[in-house]
Enzyme design. Structure first.
Site, short mmCIF file in Angstrom:
data_model
loop_
_atom_site.label_atom_id
_atom_site.label_comp_id
_atom_site.label_asym_id
_atom_site.label_seq_id
_atom_site.Cartn_x
_atom_site.Cartn_y
_atom_site.Cartn_z
N CYS A 1 1.77 -2.42 -10.47
CA CYS A 1 2.71 -2.59 -9.36
C CYS A 1 4.14 -2.57 -9.91
CB CYS A 1 2.44 -3.88 -8.60
SG CYS A 1 3.40 -4.04 -7.08
N GLU B 1 0.78 -5.62 13.38
CA GLU B 1 -0.65 -5.90 13.25
C GLU B 1 -1.16 -5.45 11.89
OE1 GLU B 1 -2.33 -5.79 17.76
OE2 GLU B 1 -1.76 -3.86 16.90
#
Length: 439
Positions: free
Chosen positions: A92, A409
């Protein structure tokens, strides 16, 4: 419990801001809150994504600030280097670059950024538990804890180890969130972002996604380019400029680790921060390594065991973690549950228990047939990839699946993944510490 001094107005949004409406469903009024936070300084892409759920973001920022910047067992430079080690396990680069900057800003030794071979042995010995906790946490046992605590020279204290374990688990889970929400690939508001390119000395950037280069780095880079030009192509960058940098800020010291041609000696190749790079996730159900046993929450749970242990050894962090777990459980996102024809609480529990199941954690009172019933196959694939191998995440693959839903969402699902994974790693590590303490 210690209060977070940096974000005192997180929950105190002005009433008029909360009531504002917008025609753009992808830009809810909560994002104005994130812009307000930006006025205090840097705001990362991760916080921008979490801004869709500001009450959760409040808890997240308070916990992360306490973990990284408040009084605790570990020195500040070690905290950020541990975060670099954890983020590197999942390649990452986004998180690695953020913590490289913070590591230098708190006075960290730039030579550490060359990799594990250049850090103190005490810190390097954390690599094994970092590896196992990131990919196969069920293998963490009291022997890992004993090796860190019982070596006579530079041994870890229990408090230091708990602080380190929370940092590792936090950054592993945050890497999942970063990949799941596209923070590694997301373009900024004006142009796309890419990892640092190796080349001209002035081309390397470690700042926030979409926020452009920090003025401090730009200034230091310009000074470095002017200095290198004065020496010519064959100049000795390790001489005059090196001595100048050693008297300058930590960021200037970092720039001295760049060769004359801009060669990057650290974060460009994250394997230098990783022990055994080929070690990765293996399906728990198919794993024969050490014959792992099912982790039954009834025998060791966060509420009854983990919370009290972590809070006792690292004051107040248990309260802050528990607050985050409760905040994510209280988030509302009805559309996805309605699509499955189920209650929202059942949908959220299916996601949480599915994440825990992939790490061998089971609940005796749960019917796991509900996971297949409530979660579509493509959603399960998404959850498994983001949870277990986030570096393999390709946002394009799932673009069609997310199309009918609001962005908030998608963020909600990724917050559930983040917290479920974080709790799973903590349960295994804290159980191992408990076994060590009672043995």
């Amino acid at each position: 419990m210690a209060q977070c001094p940096v974000w005192p107005t997180v929950c105190a949004l002005p009433a008029q801001m909360a009531k504002m409406s917008t025609g753009d469903k992808e830009r809810p009024p909560q994002l104005l809150f994130v812009k307000a936070l930006a006025s205090r300084g840097r705001i990362e892409a991760i916080a921008q994504q979490m801004g869709y759920h500001p009450h959760y973001l409040d808890s997240f920022l308070c916990m992360q600030h306490y973990l990284l910047h408040m009084d605790g067992p570990l020195p500040f430079d070690c905290r950020h280097f541990i975060a670099i080690m954890a983020a590197a396990r999942h390649r990452c680069l986004y998180l690695v670059n953020l913590h490289v900057l913070q590591f230098l800003r708190v006075g960290g030794d730039p030579l550490w950024l060359r990799g594990l071979d250049c850090i103190p042995p005490k810190l390097r010995r954390l690599s094994e538990i970092n590896k196992v906790l990131a990919h196969r946490p069920w293998l963490v046992c009291k022997e890992h804890i004993e090796k860190l605590l019982k070596i006579s020279e530079q041994s870890w204290s229990l408090a230091e180890l708990v602080h380190a374990v929370v940092l590792l688990a936090h950054c592993h889970a945050l890497a999942s969130f970063a990949f799941g929400c596209g923070c590694e690939q997301d373009p900024g508001p004006e142009e796309g972002w890419a990892p640092p390119k190796l080349g001209l000395p002035g081309s390397i950037c470690f700042c926030d996604v979409g926020n452009g280069c920090s003025q401090e780095l730009l200034h230091l880079n310009r000074k470095r380019v002017r200095a290198s030009a004065s020496w010519g192509a064959g100049g000795d960058m390790g001489g005059h400029l090196g001595l100048t940098c050693l008297r300058a800020s930590p960021l200037a010291k970092w720039l001295c680790l760049l060769g004359f041609n801009g060669e990057f000696l650290g974060a460009a190749d994250l394997s230098c921060y990783v022990l055994d790079p080929s070690f990765g996730y293996q399906d728990f159900a198919q794993c024969h390594e050490g014959q792992p046993q099912i982790f039954r929450v009834q025998d060791y749970s966060w509420e009854d065991h983990g919370f009290s242990l972590v809070n006792r050894l690292y004051s107040d962090i248990g309260h802050l973690l528990d607050e985050k777990f409760r905040k994510v459980d209280g988030l509302h996102s009805c559309s996805m549950a309605k699509r499955q024809g189920c209650e929202e609480a059942s949908f959220k529990r299916a996601i949480w228990n599915y994440v825990h199941c992939m790490f061998g954690i089971r609940y005796d009172d749960y019917d796991y047939a509900e996971v297949n019933l409530l979660l579509e196959r493509i959603l399960k694939l998404y959850i498994k990839t983001v949870t277990c191998s986030p570096e393999k995440m390709d946002p394009q693959v799932f673009e069609r699946f997310w199309k009918p839903f609001k962005h908030s969402e998608k963020v909600h699902v990724n917050l559930l993944i983040l917290e479920a994974r974080l709790q799973a790693e903590l349960l295994y590590a804290l159980r191992a510490i408990t076994h060590y303490m009672v043995s």
